[in-house]
Design a protein around this motif. Structure first.
Motif, short mmCIF file in Angstrom:
data_model
loop_
_atom_site.label_atom_id
_atom_site.label_comp_id
_atom_site.label_asym_id
_atom_site.label_seq_id
_atom_site.Cartn_x
_atom_site.Cartn_y
_atom_site.Cartn_z
N PRO A 153 74.91 93.79 -16.79
CA PRO A 153 74.23 92.49 -16.54
C PRO A 153 75.01 91.63 -15.54
CG PRO A 153 74.43 92.92 -18.89
CD PRO A 153 75.25 93.95 -18.20
N HIS A 154 76.34 91.67 -15.61
CA HIS A 154 77.15 90.83 -14.70
C HIS A 154 77.15 91.39 -13.29
CE1 HIS A 154 78.26 88.85 -18.34
NE2 HIS A 154 78.83 89.94 -18.83
N LEU A 155 77.11 92.72 -13.17
CA LEU A 155 77.00 93.32 -11.83
C LEU A 155 75.68 92.92 -11.19
CD1 LEU A 155 78.44 96.89 -12.44
CD2 LEU A 155 79.44 95.09 -11.05
N THR A 170 75.18 75.86 -10.64
CA THR A 170 73.77 76.20 -10.92
C THR A 170 73.68 77.53 -11.65
OG1 THR A 170 73.48 77.39 -8.83
CG2 THR A 170 73.01 75.03 -8.83
N MET A 171 74.74 78.34 -11.56
CA MET A 171 74.73 79.66 -12.19
C MET A 171 75.46 79.64 -13.53
SD MET A 171 75.73 81.67 -8.72
CE MET A 171 76.40 83.08 -9.56
N ARG A 172 75.73 78.46 -14.04
CA ARG A 172 76.58 78.35 -15.24
C ARG A 172 76.02 79.18 -16.39
NH1 ARG A 172 76.95 72.73 -16.01
NH2 ARG A 172 78.49 72.71 -14.37
N GLU A 173 74.73 79.11 -16.59
CA GLU A 173 74.14 79.88 -17.71
C GLU A 173 74.32 81.37 -17.52
OE1 GLU A 173 70.41 77.19 -18.97
OE2 GLU A 173 70.13 79.36 -19.14
N ASP A 215 78.75 84.33 -20.20
CA ASP A 215 79.39 85.41 -20.98
C ASP A 215 80.35 86.24 -20.15
OD1 ASP A 215 76.23 86.04 -22.63
OD2 ASP A 215 77.91 84.74 -23.21
N MET A 216 80.45 85.96 -18.84
CA MET A 216 81.20 86.87 -17.98
C MET A 216 82.69 86.92 -18.31
SD MET A 216 81.20 87.19 -13.82
CE MET A 216 79.52 87.59 -13.51
N GLN A 257 87.02 91.94 -22.31
CA GLN A 257 86.74 93.12 -23.12
C GLN A 257 86.75 94.39 -22.25
OE1 GLN A 257 83.31 92.66 -25.58
NE2 GLN A 257 83.53 94.67 -26.50
N ALA A 258 86.27 94.26 -21.01
CA ALA A 258 86.27 95.41 -20.09
C ALA A 258 87.69 95.89 -19.82
CB ALA A 258 85.57 95.04 -18.78
N PHE A 259 88.61 94.94 -19.63
CA PHE A 259 90.01 95.34 -19.41
C PHE A 259 90.56 96.03 -20.65
CE2 PHE A 259 91.61 94.32 -15.34
CZ PHE A 259 90.87 93.26 -14.85
#
Lengths: 222, 150
Positions: B41-43, B74-77, B81-82, B88-90
Motif C-alpha cells: 500500500p505504501h509503495l 495533504t497526504m497525512r491520512e 501508517d507508513m 516493522q519492515a526493518f
C-alpha cells in the motif's frame, strides 16, 4: 497472433535465478499446464488473503513448475517470489483460440446452476474425452501436447462436429420450416456458434465537434 | 612470514543497530511475502505521488521546502501508517522482533545505513519488480482517492 507453427516450436523456456545461479525451466505441457493454471490462480487469490496462505500457494506452484530442482532449497525468498512471477508468465496461455475467447462467445452458457452430473474440473476432462474419442490418443499423449496445440485441435474437432451435424440435419425435414401462407418449405441452417461467425467491426462513435476538448493536453507523467 | 594457504571465508554481511552488530541473512519466502504485503500500500502511495514531488523539486530547484511540507500535509491520512509499517519492515529484514529493535533504540541513521547491505543481500530491485508484476501496487492505486489537487 501466435500461429500454430509458432506454438509447436521447441524453444519454450525461461531463465530464473536460484541461489544466485541461472536455471533454465521448460514450459509445461498441457497436462502440467492445466494444474499450474489452477495453482497460479490459487496463489494470486491468496496474495489478497494474507501471507500464510500466499506462502503455501507459492510453494505449491513452484514445486510443480520446477520439479526436482536441486537448487530450490538454497534459493532465497526474493528469488522464489520473483521466479514465481516469471514461471506464471511462462506457463500462461500464449494464444487464445477463437472458441475460448470470451469476446467472441456471445451466447449464454446455460443456466447458472450446474448440471447434476457436473464435477470440479469437468471442463478439462471434456478435452481429454474429445481428443481421445476423435484421434484415439491416450491421456498421456494428450497431456504431452502444448496447451495451445490442444486448444487448436479442440477447435478443429468442434468445427468438424458442427459441419457433420449440419450435413445430417440438412438431410432431414427438421431443417425445413413449412410456411402455410406461401406453401413452401424454407431451409433453416443449423445455428452456428458465435465464435464461428465473422464479427462485424464496431461502429465508430460519432462525437459532436463542440464536445471535443480544446487546447493542448499533457499526460500527468510527462 | 608465510602466507596462510587456506582461503579466508568472506565475512558475512552485517549491520550495526543500536551499537550492536547484526548478521544479515537472505529472507525466506514467508518473510518476503510478509514484507511485500506490508509495504505494497505504501509503495502505491509513493508511485502515485512521486512524479508530482519530483516535478515540484525540479521546478523549484529544491529551494521551496514549504511547498513540499504543504503537499505532505495533504497526504497525512495516506502516510499515517507508513512509519510503523516501515519499522516493522526493518524488523522482518533483520529477522528480529519490533520489540528487539525498540530495546536497542535503533535510530533512523542505523536503519538508513543498513539499507545498502540489506539491498545487497535481498535484491530490492527484483522484489520491487515482482510487486509490480503481481499488480499489488496497482490494486491499491485503483482504490485510492485523489488527494492534493493537480
Amino acid at each position: 497472433m501466435v500461429g500454430y507453427l509458432d506454438i509447436i516450436g521447441d524453444d519454450q523456456q525461461a531463465a530464473i535465478i536460484l541461489a544466485g545461479q541461472p536455471v533454465m525451466v521448460d514450459r509445461a505441457r498441457f497436462g502440467r499446464h492445466i494444474q499450474l493454471l489452477k495453482r497460479s490462480k490459487t496463489f494470486l487469490d491468496a496474495l489478497q488473503l494474507g501471507p500464510m496462505a500466499a506462502v503455501r500457494a507459492c510453494q505449491n506452484y513452484i514445486d510443480l513448475a520446477v520439479p526436482d530442482e536441486p537448487l530450490l532449497p538454497q534459493a532465497s525468498g526474493v528469488e522464489l517470489f520473483y521466479a514465481t512471477g516469471i514461471l506464471i508468465e511462462l506457463n500462461d496461455w500464449r494464444a487464445v483460440a477463437h472458441w475460448l475467447d470470451p469476446n467472441l462467445n456471445t451466447e449464454q452458457m446455460g443456466s447458472d446452476a450446474p448440471a447434476p452430473y457436473h464435477y470440479q474440473d469437468r471442463f478439462w476432462a471434456t478435452w481429454v474425452h474429445k481428443l481421445a474419442s476423435r484421434y484415439g490418443w491416450s491421456r498421456d499423449e494428450i497431456f504431452a501436447l502444448w496447451p495451445e496445440e490442444a486448444a487448436y485441435y479442440m477447435q478443429e474437432i468442434q468445427i468438424a462436429e458442427y459441419y457433420e451435424r449440419e450435413d445430417d440435419r440438412a438431410l432431414s425435414q427438421v431443417s425445413y420450416k413449412y410456411n402455410k401462407a406461401t406453401k413452401k418449405s424454407k431451409f433453416v441452417p443449423t445455428p452456428m456458434p458465435s465464435w464461428m461467425i465473422n464479427q462485424a467491426p464496431p461502429e465508430p462513435v460519432r462525437t459532436n465537434a463542440a464536445h471535443l476538448p480544446v487546447g493542448v493536453t499533457f499526460a500527468e507523467d510527462q | 612470514m608465510l602466507k596462510n594457504p587456506f582461503k579466508r571465508k568472506p565475512k558475512p554481511p552485517q549491520v550495526t543497530i543500536g551499537g550492536e552488530s547484526v548478521l544479515v541473512a537472505p529472507m525466506d519466502l514467508e518473510q518476503t511475502i510478509k514484507l511485500t504485503l506490508l509495504l505494497s500500500p505504501h509503495l502505491a502511495v509513493i508511485e502515485q505521488h512521486l512524479p508530482r514531488i519530483q516535478r515540484m523539486l525540479k521546478d523549484t530547484s529544491g529551494q521551496r521546502p514549504q511547498l513540499l511540507r504543504a503537499l505532505f500535509a495533504t497526504m497525512r491520512e495516506e502516510l499515517a501508517d507508513m512509519p510503523g509499517d516501515i519499522f516493522q519492515a526493518f524488523a522482518i529484514l533483520l529477522d528480529k522482533d519490533t520489540e528487539w529493535l525498540a530495546e536497542r533504540r535503533a535510530t533512523a541513521t542505523d536503519l538508513i545505513e543498513a539499507l545498502p547491505v540489506l539491498d545487497q543481500v535481498n535484491d530490492f530491485s527484483a522484489l520491487y519488480a515482482a510487486v509490480g508484476g503481481y499488480g499489488l501496487t496497482l490494486r491499491y492505486r485503483q482504490n485510492q482517492p485523489e488527494t492534493g489537487g493537480k
